[in-house]
Design an enzyme around this catalytic site. Structure first.
Site, PDB file in Angstrom:
ATOM      1  N   ASP A   1       9.245   2.863   1.882  1.00  0.00           N
ATOM      2  CA  ASP A   1       8.034   3.608   2.250  1.00  0.00           C
ATOM      3  C   ASP A   1       7.842   3.406   3.756  1.00  0.00           C
ATOM      4  OD1 ASP A   1       5.509   4.475   2.870  1.00  0.00           O
ATOM      5  OD2 ASP A   1       4.503   3.472   1.189  1.00  0.00           O
TER       6      ASP A   1
ATOM      7  N   LYS B   1       2.418  10.048   8.161  1.00  0.00           N
ATOM      8  CA  LYS B   1       1.670   9.710   9.386  1.00  0.00           C
ATOM      9  C   LYS B   1       2.242  10.321  10.678  1.00  0.00           C
ATOM     10  CE  LYS B   1      -1.152   6.071   7.669  1.00  0.00           C
ATOM     11  NZ  LYS B   1      -0.736   5.436   6.414  1.00  0.00           N
TER      12      LYS B   1
ATOM     13  N   PHE C   1       0.857  -1.186   0.000  1.00  0.00           N
ATOM     14  CA  PHE C   1       0.000   0.000   0.000  1.00  0.00           C
ATOM     15  C   PHE C   1       0.892   1.235   0.000  1.00  0.00           C
ATOM     16  CE2 PHE C   1      -2.290   3.518   1.868  1.00  0.00           C
ATOM     17  CZ  PHE C   1      -3.494   3.477   1.179  1.00  0.00           C
TER      18      PHE C   1
HETATM   19  C1  LIG Z   1      -0.970   5.593   4.933  1.00  0.00           C
HETATM   20  C2  LIG Z   1       0.077   5.144   4.010  1.00  0.00           C
HETATM   21  C3  LIG Z   1       0.329   5.798   2.790  1.00  0.00           C
HETATM   22  C4  LIG Z   1      -0.526   6.939   2.307  1.00  0.00           C
HETATM   23  O1  LIG Z   1      -0.439   8.065   3.138  1.00  0.00           O
HETATM   24  P1  LIG Z   1      -1.577   9.203   3.015  1.00  0.00           P
HETATM   25  O2  LIG Z   1      -1.112  10.264   3.957  1.00  0.00           O
HETATM   26  O3  LIG Z   1      -2.872   8.570   3.393  1.00  0.00           O
HETATM   27  O4  LIG Z   1      -1.565   9.652   1.610  1.00  0.00           O
HETATM   28  C5  LIG Z   1       1.380   5.359   2.021  1.00  0.00           C
HETATM   29  N1  LIG Z   1       2.144   4.325   2.401  1.00  0.00           N
HETATM   30  C6  LIG Z   1       1.934   3.671   3.561  1.00  0.00           C
HETATM   31  C7  LIG Z   1       2.837   2.549   3.938  1.00  0.00           C
HETATM   32  C8  LIG Z   1       0.886   4.041   4.397  1.00  0.00           C
HETATM   33  O5  LIG Z   1       0.657   3.371   5.521  1.00  0.00           O
END
Ligand SMILES: *Cc1c(COP(=O)(O)O)cnc(C)c1O
Length: 405
Positions: free
Chosen positions: A230, A259, A145
């Site tokens: 990521d 986050k 994701f």
């Molecule tokens: C939440 C998340 C995203 C997306 O972040 P947003 O601030 O919602 O755009 C991307 N990568 C990972 C691993 C995430 O947990």
């Protein structure tokens, strides 16, 4: 202020005002959250919830953390936004702090995690065009994701997404997670980077093993492609280290954060080694990038998260919660406990996570159903032992309740 645990709701909820004007992009429970402090949230009816979701691992210091609130108020009085075409002190200070704590060099601030990953994809493609003969393919993992923009959805491996919003952005090759042979086979002259989450959060808190993280770092070096981590969910202390890849002793070429970075306010970061940081002026930007308001909040977060002893306490709290969940699992015949630090999951023996989440909420506990049979826990990093005990007690009662089966 209500302090006792919640009685089950015995009156029907009030109709939610103005719902007809809200774009129906999610199925939400019939509560409206009004106020938060530390590990607790209160709804508009005054009911209290112990929050182990924390805005999806966003509120790393809990709700309304005093240091962040003060930093925001002071910055709001001083300067909200001089425009991204001027330097501002908070942006400069935060760039230095993020570079120091990630061990990388150059930082670009975004408003979201998806935007940080979108920037990482652009940076990798730019690097491919200047340093790798126009290579542009990025290898990503099944069930990954990376966000909800078109390119980050295309990079993701979320089941069902492959047919949404077609046509997708081309240039992504997916391989199964933890399959080094497949990964090795997917890297060729067209490849510019491997992009992955060290722990796949949305997939149900599925870690890439530390040996494989080290092997992937070695493989990307050997093949001359970039390693993009990521760390939008795992970064900023969530797993008990500032970056999750530190558990493996690995330094990526590019890291993305979001986050936890803002402690509740929207800020993300694209962070890169100097050698791959090849954007020319004009390649990348954004109206809100590096605005002093959100940078002031993130500076306050970093001061607290990187204070001596803080990350050690995250590891201790994480071990405490993991032990409690493992004991529950043994007693009730549930499944595996996974994760690191305070990003944890508990597998159930049946697909009943949604029921457990709803019943927990009725009893004043907020947890997340990452998958139909997986619960996910993302408490504030400064959560108290007593709060974890309270959460485990409510969860035990819910899991024992026949209505949750
Ligand atoms: C939440 C998340 C995203 C997306 O972040 P947003 O601030 O919602 O755009 C991307 N990568 C990972 C691993 C995430 O947990």
């Amino acid at each position: 202020m209500q302090t006792a645990p919640l009685p089950p709701r015995d009156v029907p909820p009030m109709p939610i005002p103005h719902l007809e004007n809200v774009m129906p992009i999610a199925v939400r429970p019939e509560v409206v959250m009004a106020r938060g402090a530390g590990s607790y949230l209160w709804d508009t009816e005054g009911r209290r919830y112990l929050d182990l979701i924390q805005g999806w691992a966003v509120n790393c210091l809990g709700h309304a953390p005093p240091r962040v609130v003060t930093a925001l108020a002071e910055q709001a009085r001083t300067l909200l936004n001089p425009s991204p075409s001027f330097h501002n002190p908070r942006h400069l200070e935060l760039a230095a702090a993020v570079a120091r704590h990630t061990g990388l060099d150059h930082v670009f601030f975004t408003s979201t995690g998806a935007e940080a990953n979108e920037g990482a994809i652009k940076l990798a493609r730019k690097w491919g065009s200047v340093a790798r003969k126009g290579a542009h393919q990025i290898v990503t993992l099944a069930n990954a994701f990376h966000g909800r923009t078109l390119a980050t959805m295309s990079a993701s491996g979320k089941p069902g997404w492959d047919r949404l919003f077609e046509p997708k952005v081309p240039g992504f090759r997916k391989v199964p997670a933890d399959d080094l042979r497949a990964l090795r086979g997917a890297i060729d002259d067209e490849t510019v980077a491997v992009m992955l989450e060290p722990i796949q959060g949305e997939a149900g808190v599925v870690p890439i093993s530390l040996e494989n993280l080290r092997a992937i770092r070695a493989l990307t070096e050997e093949r001359g492609v970039l390693f993009i981590a990521d760390e939008v969910q795992t970064g900023v202390g969530r797993t008990g280290k500032f970056l999750c890849v530190e558990h493996a002793g690995v330094r990526p070429d590019i890291v993305t954060l979001a986050k936890g970075l803002g402690g509740g306010v929207p800020i993300g970061a694209l962070v890169a080694r100097r050698e791959v940081s090849c954007f020319a002026p004009g390649d990348q930007g954004g109206t809100y990038n590096g605005n002093p308001l959100v940078c002031a909040a993130a500076l306050a977060v970093l001061e607290e998260v990187t204070a001596p002893g803080f990350l050690e306490r995250v590891r201790e709290s994480g071990a405490y919660l993991a032990d409690g969940l493992a004991a529950l699992s043994r007693r009730l015949g549930l499944g595996e406990v996974r994760g690191a630090g305070l990003l944890l999951a508990l597998d159930l023996e049946a697909p009943r996570a949604d029921k457990v989440v709803a019943l927990s909420r009725q009893r004043g506990l907020l947890v997340n159903a990452a998958r139909p049979r997986t619960l996910r826990f993302m408490p504030a990093l400064n959560v108290a032992r007593a709060e974890l005990d309270e959460a485990l007690a409510i969860l035990a009662a819910v899991l024992d309740d026949p209505a949750s089966r």
